[in-house]
Design a protein around this motif. Structure first.
Motif, PDB file in Angstrom:
ATOM      1  N   ALA A  52       0.817  -1.204   0.000  1.00  0.00           N
ATOM      2  CA  ALA A  52       0.000   0.000   0.000  1.00  0.00           C
ATOM      3  C   ALA A  52       0.860   1.268   0.000  1.00  0.00           C
ATOM      4  O   ALA A  52       0.617   2.192  -0.774  1.00  0.00           O
ATOM      5  CB  ALA A  52      -0.928  -0.010   1.220  1.00  0.00           C
ATOM      6  N   ARG A  53       1.895   1.305   0.826  1.00  0.00           N
ATOM      7  CA  ARG A  53       2.649   2.551   0.991  1.00  0.00           C
ATOM      8  C   ARG A  53       3.489   2.865  -0.247  1.00  0.00           C
ATOM      9  O   ARG A  53       3.860   1.980  -1.002  1.00  0.00           O
ATOM     10  CB  ARG A  53       3.563   2.444   2.219  1.00  0.00           C
ATOM     11  N   ARG A  54       3.781   4.128  -0.413  1.00  0.00           N
ATOM     12  CA  ARG A  54       4.681   4.536  -1.504  1.00  0.00           C
ATOM     13  C   ARG A  54       6.027   3.866  -1.329  1.00  0.00           C
ATOM     14  O   ARG A  54       6.551   3.810  -0.227  1.00  0.00           O
ATOM     15  CB  ARG A  54       4.886   6.056  -1.463  1.00  0.00           C
ATOM     16  N   GLY A  55       6.551   3.360  -2.422  1.00  0.00           N
ATOM     17  CA  GLY A  55       7.883   2.747  -2.341  1.00  0.00           C
ATOM     18  C   GLY A  55       7.853   1.301  -1.868  1.00  0.00           C
ATOM     19  O   GLY A  55       8.890   0.639  -1.854  1.00  0.00           O
ATOM     20  N   ALA A  56       6.648   0.828  -1.482  1.00  0.00           N
ATOM     21  CA  ALA A  56       6.567  -0.540  -0.946  1.00  0.00           C
ATOM     22  C   ALA A  56       6.930  -1.571  -2.013  1.00  0.00           C
ATOM     23  O   ALA A  56       7.594  -2.560  -1.733  1.00  0.00           O
ATOM     24  CB  ALA A  56       5.174  -0.806  -0.392  1.00  0.00           C
ATOM     25  N   ALA A  57       6.484  -1.323  -3.250  1.00  0.00           N
ATOM     26  CA  ALA A  57       6.738  -2.290  -4.318  1.00  0.00           C
ATOM     27  C   ALA A  57       8.234  -2.403  -4.592  1.00  0.00           C
ATOM     28  O   ALA A  57       8.767  -3.496  -4.759  1.00  0.00           O
ATOM     29  CB  ALA A  57       5.994  -1.873  -5.584  1.00  0.00           C
TER      30      ALA A  57
END
Ligand code: GTP
Ligand code: MG
Length: 591
Positions: free
Chosen positions: A345-350
């Motif tokens: 979900a969070r930015r940068g998580a991927a």
């Protein structure tokens, strides 16, 4: 018994060959016989010259029926690859081989059929070359004619040689039977069939139907047409089930050992084949006998997150393949890295997740898994496919040692802060601590409590503050403190304890009150001994041996062995495979 699947282009003589070898009809449907073409899976079996039984799963070669072909080969790790002498290498030869390669099938034979119609040498040379470039590697090749019977004896011998090289299946493994057929037998009820790749099934066993989670019981078992009480892998089995209606059963579902598999609709995988960036956004995931639509989200160069339209009972290390049905193209083989991946979900998580996946290879890795998850139920870990050796910290909770050390430090701080803020309160309620530490279970909080902290009436107290001990015991403990002043790790011997009137009941009371720390049954030290020991050990060159630790602590093996084990459990030290240790976290509250 062994099971082998056929593969190869349409009309290359797969079914004719199975018929010639077994005397059984693999094309079960009238429509198949009318059209002279296999549509769905066929089953037949024979006994080889060695006496080994071999069952065949005969697959269709026509491009329209590739999904049926995949349902047949999915659970079968051995293949009889068929090429016709008069046609040679053809499109579905290539597609079938790509599928086998994607599934990492390692064992097989090449059979050049219809060799009464043409010289088998060219087809054999080309097919041999194509196969050698895949997971199958170099395979033995036999030329036959299903029409004249030429070469069949040589093929039977070659099959015997092949079976002799196959790895023995694990009879103790959890059962996951991918269903390839289901039907009703009058008077008996629902029956499903499949290839049992590992484990053992017994009449009377309870299983779970993975799709619905329904419990079912094995009413009867058949293998190769005979009723049997048990079947061990590898085998073809027909399972008569109690407690389930035929409509609830179908190809692609699986019967699994209860409690031993997690079903999942979210997977992180490594893809072998096309670059992940070139994969379609949607494809079919073929695994076992299942074919499930998936959405593909690329993560790294060769890793992706798959979201499945229907959950499946998968484990770390499972192999599957991605297929683009529109293009008739095996896009890649898939190896499951994680069946309970974190949300992105969070930015940068991927991107962060891609980095984590780079270090994973689909081989179960207990300590890695524990480090990534920090906290996981033992049963879930096993169900993910990771054999568990770690000892639960509390209940069936496994806790990563580094995280455990962090939790202990947080707890120390929390109790100290609470005492400062609420000087009149007797410690912190357990539930408050559980909440503040974000732990799912009070038992975990209890497991964190170690001297000088103690648990009293549902609260965590700093035991040094108050000693609700009968004066006699308190006095005896004082004496001990005096004894231990100069050498804090020379735990009193049985004689000294008796002298001081500290029997097992008194010791237990003192330990409960936090006035003493129990290291082993009759080994007690003063509160703070663990921190002090960790501090001393931290001064040693790391890692250190038991004997170095013993000397540094100035004590005997009687104390050093259980004390180090206690420190291990508390996450203060870590034990290496060679039995040496390192100090993990800086010791706090050094006394
Ligand atoms: N002359 C000759 N004909 C063969 C031989 N093997 C198969 N055939 C013929 O080839 C045709 C196709 O044979 P099948 O055994 O149905 O081929 P298949 O590979 O099972 O075909 P699909 O299941 O539809 O992919 C039939 O007409 C067979 O009689 C052989 O060794 N020699
Ligand atoms: Mg056929």
């Amino acid at each position: 018994m062994h099971v082998i699947a056929t593969a190869g282009h349409v009309d290359h003589g797969k079914s004719t060959l199975v018929r010639a070898l077994t005397g059984m009809e693999p094309d079960r449907w009238a429509e198949e016989r009318r059209r002279g073409m296999t549509i769905d899976l066929g089953f037949a079996w024979t006994t080889l010259p060695s006496g080994r039984q071999l069952a065949f799963v005969d697959v269709p070669g026509h491009e329209r029926f590739v999904p049926n072909m995949l349902a047949g080969v999915g659970p079968v790790p051995t293949v009889l690859f068929v090429v016709a002498a008069d046609e040679g290498w053809m499109p579905q030869s290539a597609e079938h081989l790509a599928a086998l390669d994607a599934l990492e099938v390692r064992h097989g034979l090449l059979v050049v059929t219809r060799s009464d119609l043409a010289d088998p040498a060219p087809a054999r040379a080309q097919a041999g070359k194509e196969i050698a470039a895949t997971s199958l590697g170099e395979v033995e090749a036999v030329a036959v004619s299903g029409a004249t019977g030429a070469g069949l004896d040589a093929l039977r011998s070659a099959l015997d040689r092949l079976l002799a090289t196959l790895p023995a299946p694990d009879a103790q493994a959890d059962v996951r039977l991918w269903i390839d057929r289901s039907f009703t037998v009058k008077g008996s009820g629902s029956v499903v069939t499949g290839t049992l790749a590992a484990g053992t099934m017994r009449a009377g066993d309870q299983l779970v139907l993975a799709g619905t989670g329904a419990r079912v019981r094995i009413r009867g078992l058949q293998s190769l047409g005979e009723t049997v009480p048990t079947v061990g892998a590898v085998a073809r089995v027909a399972v008569n089930l109690r407690g389930v209606h035929r409509d609830e059963l179908g190809r692609g579902d699986a019967l699994v050992t209860p409690g031993r598999f997690l079903t999942t609709d979210r997977l992180d995988v490594r893809v072998h084949g096309d670059p992940v960036a070139d994969l379609p956004r949607e494809a079919l995931l073929h695994v076992g006998s299942a074919a499930i639509p998936v959405r593909i989200r690329p993560l790294g160069a060769d890793t992706a997150r798959l979201t499945l339209a229907t959950p499946l009972p998968l484990r770390i290390g499972d192999r599957a393949l991605l297929r683009d049905p529109g293009r008739h193209h095996v896009a890649g083989g898939v190896r499951v890295l994680d069946v309970r991946p974190p949300p992105l979900a969070r930015r940068g998580a991927a991107r962060a997740r891609a980095g984590v996946l780079t270090g994973m290879d689909g081989r179960p890795d207990e300590s890695g898994e524990l480090a990534r998850r920090r906290l996981v139920r033992r049963g879930d870990m096993a169900a993910m496919g990771v054999p568990v050796t770690a000892v639960p910290t509390a209940g069936d909770w496994l806790v990563d040692p580094t995280y455990l050390a962090e939790l202990r430090q947080s707890l120390d701080r929390l109790v100290a802060a609470h005492a400062a803020a609420h000087p009149l309160e007797d410690g912190v309620p357990l539930e408050v601590v559980r909440h503040r530490l974000g732990l799912p279970d009070r038992a975990l909080v209890e497991a964190l409590v170690a001297a000088p902290l103690a648990l009293r009436e549902g609260r965590i107290v700093s035991a040094g503050d108050r000693l609700d001990l009968p004066p006699a015991i308190a006095q005896a403990v004082q004496q001990l403190a005096h004894d231990l002043a100069d050498s804090p790790f020379t735990a009193p011997e049985a004689g000294r304890l008796a002298e001081l009137g500290l029997g097992s009941g008194e010791l237990a009371a003192a330990v409960r009150a936090g006035a003493l720390v129990r290291v082993a049954d009759a080994v007690v030290l003063l509160p703070g001994a663990e921190q002090a020991a960790a501090a001393r050990l931290a001064d040693l060159p790391q890692p250190f041996t038991l004997s170095q630790a013993r000397q540094a602590l100035g004590t005997t093996r009687r104390v050093a062995v259980p004390l180090l084990e206690l420190l291990d459990r508390q996450g203060r030290t870590a034990r290496l495979p060679d039995d040496r240790r390192t100090v993990r976290a800086p010791a706090t509250n050094t006394s």
